[in-house]
Design a protein around this motif. Structure first.
Motif, PDB file in Angstrom:
ATOM      1  N   ARG A  37      41.630  38.199  40.750  1.00 55.77           N
ATOM      2  CA  ARG A  37      42.194  38.676  39.481  1.00 55.77           C
ATOM      3  C   ARG A  37      41.418  39.858  38.921  1.00 55.77           C
ATOM      4  O   ARG A  37      41.916  40.572  38.054  1.00 55.77           O
ATOM      5  CB  ARG A  37      42.195  37.541  38.451  1.00 55.77           C
ATOM      6  CG  ARG A  37      43.141  36.428  38.832  1.00 55.77           C
ATOM      7  CD  ARG A  37      43.134  35.333  37.792  1.00 55.77           C
ATOM      8  NE  ARG A  37      43.837  34.161  38.286  1.00 55.77           N
ATOM      9  CZ  ARG A  37      45.150  34.015  38.210  1.00 55.77           C
ATOM     10  NH1 ARG A  37      45.878  34.943  37.650  1.00 55.77           N
ATOM     11  NH2 ARG A  37      45.728  32.936  38.695  1.00 55.77           N
ATOM     12  N   ASN A  38      40.207  40.050  39.409  1.00 52.65           N
ATOM     13  CA  ASN A  38      39.445  41.233  38.980  1.00 52.65           C
ATOM     14  C   ASN A  38      40.141  42.521  39.377  1.00 52.65           C
ATOM     15  O   ASN A  38      39.794  43.586  38.874  1.00 52.65           O
ATOM     16  CB  ASN A  38      38.045  41.204  39.598  1.00 52.65           C
ATOM     17  CG  ASN A  38      37.074  40.470  38.711  1.00 52.65           C
ATOM     18  OD1 ASN A  38      37.359  40.207  37.554  1.00 52.65           O
ATOM     19  ND2 ASN A  38      35.922  40.155  39.251  1.00 52.65           N
ATOM     20  N   LEU A  39      41.103  42.406  40.272  1.00 56.84           N
ATOM     21  CA  LEU A  39      41.905  43.563  40.666  1.00 56.84           C
ATOM     22  C   LEU A  39      42.580  44.196  39.445  1.00 56.84           C
ATOM     23  O   LEU A  39      42.878  45.381  39.431  1.00 56.84           O
ATOM     24  CB  LEU A  39      42.960  43.096  41.675  1.00 56.84           C
ATOM     25  CG  LEU A  39      43.893  44.118  42.296  1.00 56.84           C
ATOM     26  CD1 LEU A  39      43.113  45.138  43.090  1.00 56.84           C
ATOM     27  CD2 LEU A  39      44.890  43.432  43.206  1.00 56.84           C
ATOM     28  N   PHE A  40      42.795  43.395  38.396  1.00 52.83           N
ATOM     29  CA  PHE A  40      43.473  43.921  37.208  1.00 52.83           C
ATOM     30  C   PHE A  40      42.489  44.397  36.149  1.00 52.83           C
ATOM     31  O   PHE A  40      42.885  44.921  35.117  1.00 52.83           O
ATOM     32  CB  PHE A  40      44.395  42.859  36.590  1.00 52.83           C
ATOM     33  CG  PHE A  40      45.111  42.029  37.611  1.00 52.83           C
ATOM     34  CD1 PHE A  40      45.789  42.640  38.658  1.00 52.83           C
ATOM     35  CD2 PHE A  40      45.086  40.642  37.548  1.00 52.83           C
ATOM     36  CE1 PHE A  40      46.431  41.885  39.611  1.00 52.83           C
ATOM     37  CE2 PHE A  40      45.728  39.878  38.506  1.00 52.83           C
ATOM     38  CZ  PHE A  40      46.398  40.495  39.543  1.00 52.83           C
ATOM     39  N   TYR A  41      41.189  44.164  36.389  1.00 49.03           N
ATOM     40  CA  TYR A  41      40.202  44.522  35.364  1.00 49.03           C
ATOM     41  C   TYR A  41      39.100  45.434  35.903  1.00 49.03           C
ATOM     42  O   TYR A  41      38.789  46.447  35.299  1.00 49.03           O
ATOM     43  CB  TYR A  41      39.584  43.260  34.760  1.00 49.03           C
ATOM     44  CG  TYR A  41      40.629  42.267  34.314  1.00 49.03           C
ATOM     45  CD1 TYR A  41      41.432  42.547  33.207  1.00 49.03           C
ATOM     46  CD2 TYR A  41      40.858  41.090  35.012  1.00 49.03           C
ATOM     47  CE1 TYR A  41      42.418  41.671  32.809  1.00 49.03           C
ATOM     48  CE2 TYR A  41      41.842  40.211  34.614  1.00 49.03           C
ATOM     49  CZ  TYR A  41      42.619  40.503  33.514  1.00 49.03           C
ATOM     50  OH  TYR A  41      43.602  39.650  33.126  1.00 49.03           O
ATOM     51  N   HIS A  42      38.535  45.075  37.040  1.00 52.40           N
ATOM     52  CA  HIS A  42      37.425  45.877  37.575  1.00 52.40           C
ATOM     53  C   HIS A  42      37.940  47.143  38.257  1.00 52.40           C
ATOM     54  O   HIS A  42      37.449  48.237  37.994  1.00 52.40           O
ATOM     55  CB  HIS A  42      36.607  45.022  38.556  1.00 52.40           C
ATOM     56  CG  HIS A  42      35.753  45.811  39.500  1.00 52.40           C
ATOM     57  ND1 HIS A  42      34.606  46.444  39.087  1.00 52.40           N
ATOM     58  CD2 HIS A  42      35.874  46.082  40.818  1.00 52.40           C
ATOM     59  CE1 HIS A  42      34.059  47.068  40.133  1.00 52.40           C
ATOM     60  NE2 HIS A  42      34.811  46.863  41.191  1.00 52.40           N
ATOM     61  N   VAL A  43      38.929  46.999  39.120  1.00 52.75           N
ATOM     62  CA  VAL A  43      39.418  48.135  39.904  1.00 52.75           C
ATOM     63  C   VAL A  43      39.992  49.262  39.014  1.00 52.75           C
ATOM     64  O   VAL A  43      39.692  50.432  39.240  1.00 52.75           O
ATOM     65  CB  VAL A  43      40.420  47.655  40.980  1.00 52.75           C
ATOM     66  CG1 VAL A  43      40.882  48.800  41.838  1.00 52.75           C
ATOM     67  CG2 VAL A  43      39.795  46.581  41.853  1.00 52.75           C
ATOM     68  N   PRO A  44      40.806  48.932  37.973  1.00 49.30           N
ATOM     69  CA  PRO A  44      41.349  50.024  37.152  1.00 49.30           C
ATOM     70  C   PRO A  44      40.284  50.884  36.470  1.00 49.30           C
ATOM     71  O   PRO A  44      40.560  52.034  36.143  1.00 49.30           O
ATOM     72  CB  PRO A  44      42.201  49.302  36.109  1.00 49.30           C
ATOM     73  CG  PRO A  44      42.561  48.029  36.736  1.00 49.30           C
ATOM     74  CD  PRO A  44      41.395  47.629  37.570  1.00 49.30           C
ATOM     75  N   MET A  45      39.072  50.327  36.258  1.00 49.25           N
ATOM     76  CA  MET A  45      38.012  51.152  35.669  1.00 49.25           C
ATOM     77  C   MET A  45      37.814  52.411  36.504  1.00 49.25           C
ATOM     78  O   MET A  45      37.639  53.510  35.978  1.00 49.25           O
ATOM     79  CB  MET A  45      36.684  50.381  35.618  1.00 49.25           C
ATOM     80  CG  MET A  45      36.693  49.138  34.767  1.00 49.25           C
ATOM     81  SD  MET A  45      36.953  49.491  33.042  1.00 49.25           S
ATOM     82  CE  MET A  45      38.498  48.671  32.774  1.00 49.25           C
TER      83      MET A  45
END
Lengths: 220, 71
Positions: A37-45
């Motif tokens: 789920r970090n794909l929606f929070y960490h990656v967009p940074m």
């Protein structure tokens, strides 16, 4: 209202990402587990950082061409926002790595590339602050800015793709994940990308308008 | 008797393994979703998000007012 519509869109999309990103089901992948789920929070940074730096270098070129201080201010403020999001990406990445890979720093090619990229942009700020004459500062900064974006591309996309990495999907081509990833991811990851980039632009907009108030003569 | 014990032990090993669940199943936060506590996290996230948007909108308004006074 017409001017604000994208800010409202940004807030709505972020709300969707903060609720759906946690509650909607995601594909079960070994080792990643729920941390996918970090794909929606960490990656967009990183998407925000790259977008900011790209726009910044375009405005750097624009400044070199037309010599308008307005373009220089756009360029500079996009670097500021990009660095802020880059630092957030780095921090969240290290938090994730600490759990997933056992240590916050393991000299992963993508980690090193991102760190070098951030350092190049820290040097941009140092360069800006070390020149007294505002016009000279803007010209030097614009040249350096274009150079550092040219460095960002191999650091983040080309070099890491040639090394074994702990990051999932690094061995595939850049941006390939956008269309190969599972549909359940994509219904969240693509709105997440748009939402976070809009948030970055929103913060840029606030900074830019503050600059405009500080120094209205530069914007005529 | 010995044979019987061996078979029992073997079977118990087999059953305990069966109780351990399917090894191919990837562990997800199923329990977290079932007992509903994940909603607490979502609530916290939404609160923080609302706070950030509130701050941004306030800066937005302040800037707008300043821009009006300047022109």
């Amino acid at each position: 209202m017409a001017r604000y519509w994208w800010k409202i869109l940004c807030a709505l999309l972020l709300l969707y990402i903060f609720t759906g990103g946690i509650l909607l089901p995601v594909p079960a992948i070994p080792k990643l587990n729920e941390s996918a789920r970090n794909l929606f929070y960490h990656v967009p940074m990183w998407y925000v950082m790259i977008t900011c730096f790209l726009v910044s270098s375009i405005y750097g070129l624009k400044f070199l061409r037309h010599n308008r201080m307005k373009d220089d201010i756009v360029s500079r403020e996009f670097v500021n926002v990009g660095i802020a999001f880059g630092c957030l990406g780095m921090l969240t990445g290290m938090e994730w790595a600490n759990i997933a890979w056992g240590a916050p720093w393991s000299n992963d090619p993508k980690q090193v590339g991102a760190a070098l990229c951030l350092l190049t942009y820290f040097a941009y700020l140092v360069l800006r602050n070390s020149v007294k004459d505002p016009n000279k500062e803007a010209r030097l900064a614009a040249v350096y800015n274009v150079f550092s974006f040219a460095l960002l591309v191999p650091l983040l996309f080309i070099i890491p793709a040639h090394f074994k990495s702990l990051h999932p999907g690094t061995d595939s081509k850049p941006f390939e994940a956008l269309y190969t990833q599972a549909a359940a991811f994509r219904t969240l990851s693509i709105p997440a990308m748009v939402a976070w980039i809009l948030l970055g632009v929103w913060i840029f907009d606030l900074r830019y308008r503050t600059r405009k108030l500080e120094n209205p003569t530069l914007f005529i | 008797m010995n044979y019987f014990l061996t078979i029992c032990l073997l079977l118990s090993g087999y059953f305990s393994k069966a109780q351990g669940g399917n090894p191919n199943k990837v562990e997800m936060a199923d329990v977290l979703h079932q007992n509903g506590k994940i909603y607490l996290v979502v609530l916290v996230l939404v609160t923080i998000f609302a706070g950030i948007i509130f701050l941004l909108v306030r800066i937005e308004r302040k800037l707008h007012k300043l821009e009006k006074n300047h022109s």
